[in-house]
Design an enzyme around this catalytic site. Structure first.
Site, PDB file in Angstrom:
ATOM      1  N   SER A  11      40.784  24.296 -31.676  1.00  0.00           N
ATOM      2  CA  SER A  11      40.360  25.225 -30.539  1.00  0.00           C
ATOM      3  C   SER A  11      41.229  25.160 -29.463  1.00  0.00           C
ATOM      4  CB  SER A  11      38.812  25.170 -30.424  1.00  0.00           C
ATOM      5  OG  SER A  11      38.591  25.948 -29.255  1.00  0.00           O
ATOM      6  N   TYR A  52      30.964  20.590 -28.570  1.00  0.00           N
ATOM      7  CA  TYR A  52      32.063  21.274 -29.429  1.00  0.00           C
ATOM      8  C   TYR A  52      33.565  20.665 -29.135  1.00  0.00           C
ATOM      9  CZ  TYR A  52      34.719  25.285 -31.362  1.00  0.00           C
ATOM     10  OH  TYR A  52      35.652  25.982 -32.070  1.00  0.00           O
TER      11      TYR A  52
END
Length: 250
Positions: free
Chosen positions: A142, A155
């Site tokens: 990501s 995350y």
């Protein structure tokens, strides 16, 4: 670009994983698809077969080593070998400030997002080494592995870990012809943020962070994964391909 290849896609039941599994099949590969949701997994297989491709669904949880070993083994047994893999399975959760986050959420996210990638690479690489023909792995990272946002919870830490495992494996197995890379998407329309019914003002704020003026699509990510898997990327390993509409260039 993947004609004749055998691929494995974890978390291939929806979103980026499903779109990428379909795209890999269109690119000429046979695909093993894994996930926890059987109905969605079998539907992905039906979609591939309806388009003239060949696929197999193996239900399982990437945080469980026996499941991962079975996923890799059944794909190789059905199709004869394994050539490429997209380790996409992952979860997101509500964010929060570090001092307010709980350990249970930490365990859940790291078990899927990090342990799952580690176990997937472990058994995929073992299969590659057994075959002696090399292989290519792409891990789903990501942009939050590169530039994070305050309040994002656990995350970003999980995706930083994915990047670390990607680089380590790339160095350790380059001599055996095994390439390991990551793809780092920005906000994806079919993903955790883009697909949620968020307030329009927040949606606009997120879009404005991408200079191209839109969220990415799952197909944008799929195309990048296929490139990294293919022989066109034969001199690329240990890298993270950012697919972010210019987010990180700001």
């Amino acid at each position: 670009m993947l004609q004749g290849k055998i691929a494995l896609v974890t978390g291939g039941t929806s979103g980026i994983g499903q779109t990428t599994a379909l795209a890999i099949a269109r690119a000429g590969a046979k695909v093993g698809i894994t996930g926890r949701r059987a109905e969605e997994g079998h539907e992905t297989v039906r979609m591939i077969e309806a388009a003239g491709g060949e696929a197999l669904f193996i239900q399982g949880d990437v945080s469980r080593e026996a499941d991962v070993e079975r996923m890799v083994g059944e794909t190789a047994a059905r199709f004869g070998r394994l050539d490429v893999a997209f380790n996409n399975a992952g979860i997101g959760a509500a964010g929060g400030l570090l001092a307010d986050m709980d350990a249970d959420t930490f365990d859940d996210m790291f078990n899927i997002n990090v342990r799952g990638v580690f176990l997937s690479m472990k058994h995929e690489i073992r299969q590659f080494l057994k075959q002696g023909t090399g292989g290519a792995i792409v891990n789903c990272s990501s942009i939050q592995a590169h530039v994070t946002i305050a309040g994002s919870g656990h995350y970003p830490a999980t995706k930083h870990a994915v990047e670390g495992y990607t680089k380590m494996a790339a160095l350790e197995y380059a001599a055996q012809g095994i390439r390991v890379n990551a793809v780092s998407p920005g906000v994806i329309a079919e993903g955790r943020l883009g697909a949620n019914p968020l307030p329009e003002e927040f949606q606009k704020m997120l879009r404005d962070l991408h200079p191209l003026g839109r969220f990415g699509s799952a197909q944008d990510v799929a195309d990048s994964v296929i490139f990294l898997m293919s022989d066109k990327a034969s001199f690329i390993t240990g890298s993270s391909l950012v697919v972010d509409g210019g987010y990180m260039a700001r």
